[in-house]
Enzyme design. Structure first.
Site, mmCIF file in Angstrom:
data_model
loop_
_atom_site.group_PDB
_atom_site.id
_atom_site.type_symbol
_atom_site.label_atom_id
_atom_site.label_comp_id
_atom_site.label_asym_id
_atom_site.label_seq_id
_atom_site.Cartn_x
_atom_site.Cartn_y
_atom_site.Cartn_z
ATOM 1 N N ASP A 23 -4.903 3.885 -4.650
ATOM 2 C CA ASP A 23 -6.068 2.451 -4.437
ATOM 3 C C ASP A 23 -7.703 3.131 -4.891
ATOM 4 O OD1 ASP A 23 -4.852 0.996 -4.968
ATOM 5 O OD2 ASP A 23 -4.176 1.239 -2.152
ATOM 6 N N GLN A 65 -0.189 -0.786 1.498
ATOM 7 C CA GLN A 65 -0.020 -1.993 1.392
ATOM 8 C C GLN A 65 -0.986 -2.393 2.884
ATOM 9 O OE1 GLN A 65 1.233 -3.646 -1.112
ATOM 10 N NE2 GLN A 65 -0.797 -5.367 -0.416
ATOM 11 N N LYS A 98 4.872 -4.368 -7.387
ATOM 12 C CA LYS A 98 4.547 -2.958 -8.036
ATOM 13 C C LYS A 98 5.386 -1.460 -7.892
ATOM 14 C CE LYS A 98 0.525 -3.503 -5.312
ATOM 15 N NZ LYS A 98 -0.557 -3.740 -3.883
#
Ligand code: NAD
Length: 306
Positions: free
Chosen positions: A120, A97, A53
């Site tokens: 997200d 994460q 990422k």
């Protein structure tokens, strides 16, 4: 007629190329978009995801900020960290994460992210926006699937879609996005009674269970569009040879490395029965990162242009 391969790598490259101009505009006029990534502990898979990422951000001209607290981090310490990114004016998106270490209250952490920095789309406010079909960041993997279907002009309205898996990050948002595209949606899960029967009615079948090649020929309606979200690493020699007897390159890769990745759908059945499908790897996976970059750029535009 042979099935169309829905090429996630190609679509991901297109999405990223389209972002370049938007990133350049923001950078020229204000500053680069910024994404903060929090990786707690040393989960090997998570470390690889985060590395990818961060690399993708650099390639797109997005500035990334990284924090790697120890596996022993407390909920309170993480809340302080998230708050510092919430207040940092150079940060547009925050990504936490998963999975977080077991002692951490993951719900509290997700809830603490400023919804306007929710890269997200996991904050309940943005989940609500999704349910209500209002604008807001969407969970990256299902958003990537929608982008893939759109770019390959797969019709959805009025079609019967079956989503297998009901997780908050894939199955549920996937079902809602398909519903908003006017598909007739069924959600299946681990307690569904006759999964093969439900799946065999699907014109669009999305598999997101994390069960290697569980969906076989009998689950797939002839001519269905099959989206395989699953990523499963398998090491059993007999299983690998059974699943990839049609694919010498994969068998060679297995001979070299001792493992291969397979989705939730039996690869040969998918190729033979579908009209279009996503390969694993190279299907849904590359889109997830592209949509993370896309979400970050959209959040930056909201912060800087509106
Ligand atoms: P999860 O474990 O949170 O959820 C799995 C879901 O599948 C559950 O809702 C469960 O009810 C359902 N399920 C489990 N066994 C089943 C069975 N036998 N029959 C029917 N339903 C069953 O997983 P997740 O986070 O949603 O991820 C699903 C898969 O997608 C995993 O393989 C994961 O690695 C992969 N994934 C891929 C990407 C990507 O970028 N391609 C992104 C996220 C997740």
């Amino acid at each position: 007629m042979s099935a169309t391969v829905l090429d996630g790598k190609k679509v991901s490259a297109e999405i990223r190329a389209e972002l370049t101009e938007r990133v350049e505009r923001l950078t020229r006029t204000y500053r680069p978009p910024g994404l903060a990534v929090i990786l707690a502990g040393h989960d090997p898979a998570s470390e690889i995801y985060v590395r990818n990422k961060v690399k993708a951000c650099a390639e797109a001209g997005i500035r990334s900020f990284q924090s790697t607290p120890a596996a022993s981090v407390s909920t309170e310490e993480l809340l302080v960290l998230v708050d510092s990114y919430n207040r940092n004016p150079e940060v547009d998106g925050i990504l936490i994460q998963m999975p977080l270490p077991p002692q951490v209250d993951a719900q509290r952490i997700l809830l603490s992210v400023d919804p306007s920095k929710d890269a997200d789309g996991f904050h309940p406010l943005n989940v609500g926006n999704l349910v209500a079909n209002r604008p807001g960041p969407r969970s990256c993997t299902p958003a990537g699937v929608m982008e893939l279907l759109r770019r390959y002009e797969v019709p959805l309205a009025g079609r019967r879609a079956v989503v297998v898996g009901r997780s908050d990050i894939v199955g549920k948002p996937m079902a809602l996005l398909l519903l908003h595209a006017n598909a007739t949606v069924t959600i299946c899960h681990s307690r569904t009674k006759d999964l093969a029967h439900e799946c065999s009615r699907a014109e669009i079948l999305v598999a997101a269970m994390g069960k290697p090649a569980l969906i076989d020929r009998s689950f797939i309606r002839e001519g269905a569009v099959v989206i395989d979200v699953g990523i499963n690493r398998i090491t059993d020699r007999d299983e690998v040879h059974r699943l990839f007897q049609h694919d010498p390159a994969r068998l060679q890769a297995f001979a070299r490395s001792g493992s291969v990745v397979v989705g939730d759908v039996d690869p040969l059945s998918m190729i033979q029965r579908s009209s279009a499908y996503t390969p694993v790897p190279g299907g849904v996976g590359p889109l997830t990162i592209a949509m993370l970059l896309s979400n970050t750029v959209s959040l930056a535009e909201q912060h800087l242009l509106s």
